[in-house]
Design an enzyme around this catalytic site. Structure first.
Site, PDB file in Angstrom:
ATOM      1  N   HIS A  35     -54.314  -9.651  36.832  1.00 57.37           N
ATOM      2  CA  HIS A  35     -54.241  -8.375  36.840  1.00 57.37           C
ATOM      3  C   HIS A  35     -55.773  -8.049  36.323  1.00 57.37           C
ATOM      4  O   HIS A  35     -56.102  -8.049  35.135  1.00 57.37           O
ATOM      5  CB  HIS A  35     -53.291  -8.090  35.274  1.00 57.37           C
ATOM      6  CG  HIS A  35     -51.927  -8.689  35.795  1.00 57.37           C
ATOM      7  ND1 HIS A  35     -51.002  -7.813  36.113  1.00 57.37           N
ATOM      8  CD2 HIS A  35     -51.456  -9.903  35.571  1.00 57.37           C
ATOM      9  CE1 HIS A  35     -49.888  -8.400  36.156  1.00 57.37           C
ATOM     10  NE2 HIS A  35     -50.160  -9.700  36.116  1.00 57.37           N
ATOM     11  N   HIS A 270     -53.188  -2.725  39.138  1.00 56.53           N
ATOM     12  CA  HIS A 270     -52.530  -3.670  37.942  1.00 56.53           C
ATOM     13  C   HIS A 270     -52.246  -4.968  38.001  1.00 56.53           C
ATOM     14  O   HIS A 270     -52.707  -5.987  37.434  1.00 56.53           O
ATOM     15  CB  HIS A 270     -51.043  -2.965  37.654  1.00 56.53           C
ATOM     16  CG  HIS A 270     -50.226  -3.881  36.792  1.00 56.53           C
ATOM     17  ND1 HIS A 270     -50.194  -3.747  35.758  1.00 56.53           N
ATOM     18  CD2 HIS A 270     -49.217  -4.646  37.230  1.00 56.53           C
ATOM     19  CE1 HIS A 270     -49.468  -4.673  35.077  1.00 56.53           C
ATOM     20  NE2 HIS A 270     -49.051  -5.187  36.118  1.00 56.53           N
ATOM     21  N   GLU A 419     -32.101  -7.642  15.407  1.00 60.43           N
ATOM     22  CA  GLU A 419     -32.256  -8.887  15.949  1.00 60.43           C
ATOM     23  C   GLU A 419     -33.424  -9.464  16.694  1.00 60.43           C
ATOM     24  O   GLU A 419     -34.240 -10.299  16.192  1.00 60.43           O
ATOM     25  CB  GLU A 419     -30.780  -9.382  16.546  1.00 60.43           C
ATOM     26  CG  GLU A 419     -29.916  -9.267  15.893  1.00 60.43           C
ATOM     27  CD  GLU A 419     -29.031  -7.958  15.883  1.00 60.43           C
ATOM     28  OE1 GLU A 419     -29.514  -6.873  16.443  1.00 60.43           O
ATOM     29  OE2 GLU A 419     -28.057  -8.011  15.036  1.00 60.43           O
ATOM     30  N   HIS A 481     -17.049 -10.469  19.641  1.00 58.29           N
ATOM     31  CA  HIS A 481     -17.855 -11.174  18.498  1.00 58.29           C
ATOM     32  C   HIS A 481     -17.944 -12.658  18.440  1.00 58.29           C
ATOM     33  O   HIS A 481     -18.447 -13.442  17.904  1.00 58.29           O
ATOM     34  CB  HIS A 481     -17.538 -10.734  17.091  1.00 58.29           C
ATOM     35  CG  HIS A 481     -18.182  -9.128  16.684  1.00 58.29           C
ATOM     36  ND1 HIS A 481     -18.008  -8.324  17.522  1.00 58.29           N
ATOM     37  CD2 HIS A 481     -18.631  -8.985  15.618  1.00 58.29           C
ATOM     38  CE1 HIS A 481     -18.637  -7.033  16.730  1.00 58.29           C
ATOM     39  NE2 HIS A 481     -19.093  -7.652  15.727  1.00 58.29           N
TER      40      HIS A 481
HETATM   41  C1  LIG Z   1     -40.280  -7.860  29.228  1.00 59.01           C
HETATM   42  C2  LIG Z   1     -41.214  -7.641  30.526  1.00 59.01           C
HETATM   43  N1  LIG Z   1     -40.794  -7.117  31.611  1.00 59.01           N
HETATM   44  C3  LIG Z   1     -41.274  -7.081  32.757  1.00 59.01           C
HETATM   45  C4  LIG Z   1     -42.728  -7.821  32.763  1.00 59.01           C
HETATM   46  C5  LIG Z   1     -43.369  -7.697  34.054  1.00 59.01           C
HETATM   47  N2  LIG Z   1     -44.409  -6.589  33.938  1.00 59.01           N
HETATM   48  C6  LIG Z   1     -45.621  -7.104  33.525  1.00 59.01           C
HETATM   49  S1  LIG Z   1     -46.735  -5.788  33.470  1.00 59.01           S
HETATM   50  C7  LIG Z   1     -45.626  -4.665  33.697  1.00 59.01           C
HETATM   51  C8  LIG Z   1     -45.952  -3.296  33.246  1.00 59.01           C
HETATM   52  C9  LIG Z   1     -47.157  -2.834  33.494  1.00 59.01           C
HETATM   53  O1  LIG Z   1     -47.596  -1.542  32.948  1.00 59.01           O
HETATM   54  P1  LIG Z   1     -48.412  -1.501  31.655  1.00 59.01           P
HETATM   55  O2  LIG Z   1     -47.451  -2.176  30.691  1.00 59.01           O
HETATM   56  O3  LIG Z   1     -48.540  -0.227  31.559  1.00 59.01           O
HETATM   57  O4  LIG Z   1     -49.556  -2.274  31.884  1.00 59.01           O
HETATM   58  P2  LIG Z   1     -51.002  -2.091  32.644  1.00 59.01           P
HETATM   59  O5  LIG Z   1     -50.517  -1.610  34.001  1.00 59.01           O
HETATM   60  O6  LIG Z   1     -51.427  -0.892  31.926  1.00 59.01           O
HETATM   61  O7  LIG Z   1     -51.784  -3.318  32.688  1.00 59.01           O
HETATM   62  C10 LIG Z   1     -44.424  -5.169  34.278  1.00 59.01           C
HETATM   63  C11 LIG Z   1     -43.261  -4.658  34.308  1.00 59.01           C
HETATM   64  C12 LIG Z   1     -43.098  -8.474  31.540  1.00 59.01           C
HETATM   65  N3  LIG Z   1     -44.028  -9.137  31.685  1.00 59.01           N
HETATM   66  N4  LIG Z   1     -42.260  -8.350  30.465  1.00 59.01           N
END
Ligand SMILES: Cc1ncc(C[n+]2csc(CCOP(=O)(O)OP(=O)(O)O)c2C)c(N)n1
Length: 676
Positions: A35, A270, A419, A481
């Site tokens: 990334h 990204h 939780e 539960h």
């Molecule tokens: C709980 C979770 N769900 C999905 C992902 C996969 N994932 C990695 S980055 C991302 C989203 C990217 O958007 P952002 O958080 O705005 O990061 P940026 O593009 O700014 O680096 C996702 C869905 C993850 N790492 N963790």
């Protein structure tokens, strides 16, 4: 909310910032995965923070009073690795070049314990925010316990960096709501407001007013409208530090892949390399002097590395203060050092209670509450609470008081009905050091905190989970539960130790094992309903628990068993009932209590064979849960009396009857097997 002023910066600043951008582009390009864009956008913020604010010493990543920094958006870890290398941590340029490769210390998401300077394992979005809240709690609590007037030896900030995804995830909502309530004034978060996620622009799915949301949580919120404006970032951090009664969020508008002519502000920046050509174009666009990959200008490295001298000075100043503290408060200092090193105090287990049948039938959750309160006075690092189920889970240290905004030196936490945040906060307490954290809820709701539990196991943290109401034995609350698959699911997590004690005496041993277990989380799985206390004059002592499984009732003449009966928790009562009947019928039965499959699996083969002789193939396992994990122990020829359906709402004795978990069925299964 306050807006902050902007100002210009120097060419050297820009060179240092672009060094991070260039490393991020090159490392992702070389790995052909990763990334790049987020690191490029956040380079100025990282520069200001690590050059001007964060108190750390690259030569000693474990300096106890360092500021903590958590990169919650762990996918952007090339940012952190670059900064760790540039500031002079034990992380070399060749290791940056090994980004995401087998055996490297620069894995695809930051991992605690692997890379010096990485404070938390992050990647599952939102978790790092929860960890940072836990670290800030740890700081506040340790400071209250150990600082003395004029001697603030614990006095540091916790910073986190969160992306859109971090702030969309529920765990960050829970954790930030709790942080606001607790007025954690030394917690400072950055929100990388870049309007881009994987699918495209954030407006596809996200239209929160984040500033107002955090203000409503009780946070101090600022905006920096230009993520390249060093002076504005600097001013915002200064302002955040001045606010001591609220956590701070600094919302920084950035541009993903800043400087990339064709990728900036696009989702393509990204999660994939920019591409060889685009890297070249970007370097030119940024005025980077060469196209040579991984080139680090000497002036930039020299400037970044001033962090070493600064860090050494900061730590030396602290050590001087600490020496004065040590001479004035020797006992406290010794205790603080013990706590931070994670060493148990001498005689911590001296007060562990023993239980006999004379104590009467007792729910294992009730026994656990007694054991906790017996250990607590000798183990001050044992701190925790529950997600609004304090009485039900027996998780209160009596007289310990509740940790609150105006009352820090307390032992009990009210996590609220959160939780997921509880799990992440417990991890933060663990990362910080100084605590043996525990948290309680119903076993069914372990599902709500599974992500942080998995990370605790991965990061070798050691929270203790108190999971009560562990089966259909909770009765009337019914199938919503009543856990079925939760035990199997917990046991499936690598490095998670699950202990389901059979009676109060095993609860004592379960707590002993949990406190002694240093390298991973332990889940204590406890009943709501009363269970009899096993007569240990007749059956084996409960300290066999430390081996995971042990022979509770031997065959009458010590002969090889015709049938093995194995159970955990409340079902050991059924095992013993069946054992006695089988023995009366002249069948050579052996009763085994197996409170922990993981502890048992870790024993030498010789011990495992002694408990479960390979020749004794007639085996019956009984557990009021999904049978899945049992086939390893009963083998092809064995029978598992478990549950492959949901429970029901009724008095629990009736549910056990209806679902066929009875002594009769154990006897029937065993006799059928024994007679071949
Ligand atoms: C709980 C979770 N769900 C999905 C992902 C996969 N994932 C990695 S980055 C991302 C989203 C990217 O958007 P952002 O958080 O705005 O990061 P940026 O593009 O700014 O680096 C996702 C869905 C993850 N790492 N963790």
């Amino acid at each position: 909310m306050t807006d902050v002023v902007t100002a210009t910066d120097t060419a050297l600043d820009q060179l240092c910032i672009n060094t991070v951008r260039a490393l991020a582009m090159d490392a992702v390009q070389q790995a052909d995965s990763g990334h790049p864009g987020t690191a490029m956008a956040l380079a100025p913020l990282a520069y200001v923070l690590w050059q001007r604010h964060l108190r750390y010493n690259p030569a000693n990543p474990d300096w106890p009073d360092r500021d903590r920094f958590v990169l919650s958006c762990g996918h952007a870890c090339i940012l952190l690795y670059s900064v760790l290398y540039l500031t002079g941590y034990d992380l070399s340029l060749p290791e940056i070049k090994q980004f995401r490769q087998w055996g490297s210390r620069t894995p695809g998401h930051s991992e605690y314990g692997l890379t010096p300077g990485v404070e938390a394992t992050t990647g599952p979005l939102g978790q790092g925010v929860g960890n940072a809240v836990g670290m800030a709690i740890a700081e506040a609590l340790l400071a209250a316990q150990f600082n003395r007037p004029g001697s603030a030896v614990i006095d540091h900030h916790t910073y986190f960096l969160a992306s859109d995804g971090d702030l969309m995830e529920g765990v960050s909502h829970e954790a930030c709501s709790l942080a606001g309530h607790l007025q954690l004034g030394k917690l400072i978060g950055f929100y990388d407001d870049n309007h881009i996620t994987i699918d495209g622009p954030t407006e596809l799915a996200f239209s929160d007013d984040t500033a107002r949301r955090f203000e409503a949580y009780g946070w101090h919120v600022q905006r920096v409208s230009d993520g390249n404006d060093l002076a504005a970032i600097d001013a915002a951090i200064r302002a955040a530090k001045r606010v001591t009664d609220k956590p701070s969020l600094i919302i920084v508008r950035t541009h993903i892949a800043f400087g990339s002519p064709n990728r900036q502000d696009t989702a393509k920046a990204h999660g994939e390399p920019l591409g060889v050509e685009e890297v070249k174009l970007t370097k030119r666009n940024l005025g980077w002097p060469t196209l040579e990959p991984f080139w680090v200008p000497r002036e930039s490295l020299t400037h970044w590395r001033r962090a070493c001298e600064r860090g050494a000075r900061l730590e030396a100043e602290w050590r001087e203060r600490y020496a004065a503290y040590r001479s004035a408060h020797g006992d406290l200092a010794t205790e603080l050092e013990r706590r931070l090193a994670g060493r148990l105090p001498e005689g911590w287990d001296a007060g562990l209670p023993t239980f006999t049948p004379a104590d009467g039938a007792m729910a294992t959750r009730a026994a656990s509450g007694k054991v906790l309160n017996a250990i607590a006075p000798r183990l001050p690092e044992l701190i925790g609470g529950s997600a609004d189920l304090t009485g039900s889970t027996g998780s209160e240290v009596k007289g310990g008081g509740a940790f609150a905004a105006g009352a820090r030196a307390r032992r009990n936490f009210h996590f609220g009905v959160r939780e997921h945040a509880m799990g992440a906060v417990l991890n933060g307490l663990g990362y910080h050091k100084g605590f043996v954290p525990y948290g309680g809820t119903f076993l069914i709701f372990s599902d709500y905190m599974r992500p942080p539990m998995r990370l605790a196991a991965l990061a070798h943290l050691r929270p203790i989970y108190l999971f009560t109401h562990d089966s259909i034995g909770l009765g009337e609350d019914g199938p919503t539960h009543q856990p079925i698959e939760q035990l199997a699911a917990l046991r499936a997590i690598p490095n998670m130790t699950v202990i389901r004690p059979a009676d109060a005496a095993e609860v004592t041993e379960a707590w002993r094992a949990a406190v002694l277990h240093q390298q991973g989380p332990v889940a204590l799985v406890l009943t709501r309903q009363k269970v009899p206390i096993i007569d240990r004059t007749k059956y084996a002592p409960a300290n066999g628990l430390r081996l995971g499984a042990y022979v509770l009732g031997e065959t009458p003449g010590g002969e090889t068993p015709q049938v093995l009966l194995i159970g955990t928790g409340s079902e050991v009562e059924l095992v013993l009932g069946a054992y006695e009947r089988l023995v009366a019928l002249g069948i050579a039965a052996r009763a085994v209590s197996m409170p922990s499959m993981e502890l048992f699996a870790a024993q030498p083969q010789s011990y495992r064979d002694a408990v479960l002789p390979p020749g004794a193939r007639a085996r019956v396992a009984v557990e009021a849960a999904s049978p899945q994990p049992w086939y390893r122990w009963v083998g092809e020829g064995g029978v598992v009396l478990g549950l492959e359906r949901f429970g029901a709402s009724a008095p629990y004795q009736r549910i056990y009857q209806e679902l066929g978990l009875t002594v009769e069925r154990v006897v029937d299964a065993a006799t059928a097997l024994a007679r071949g």
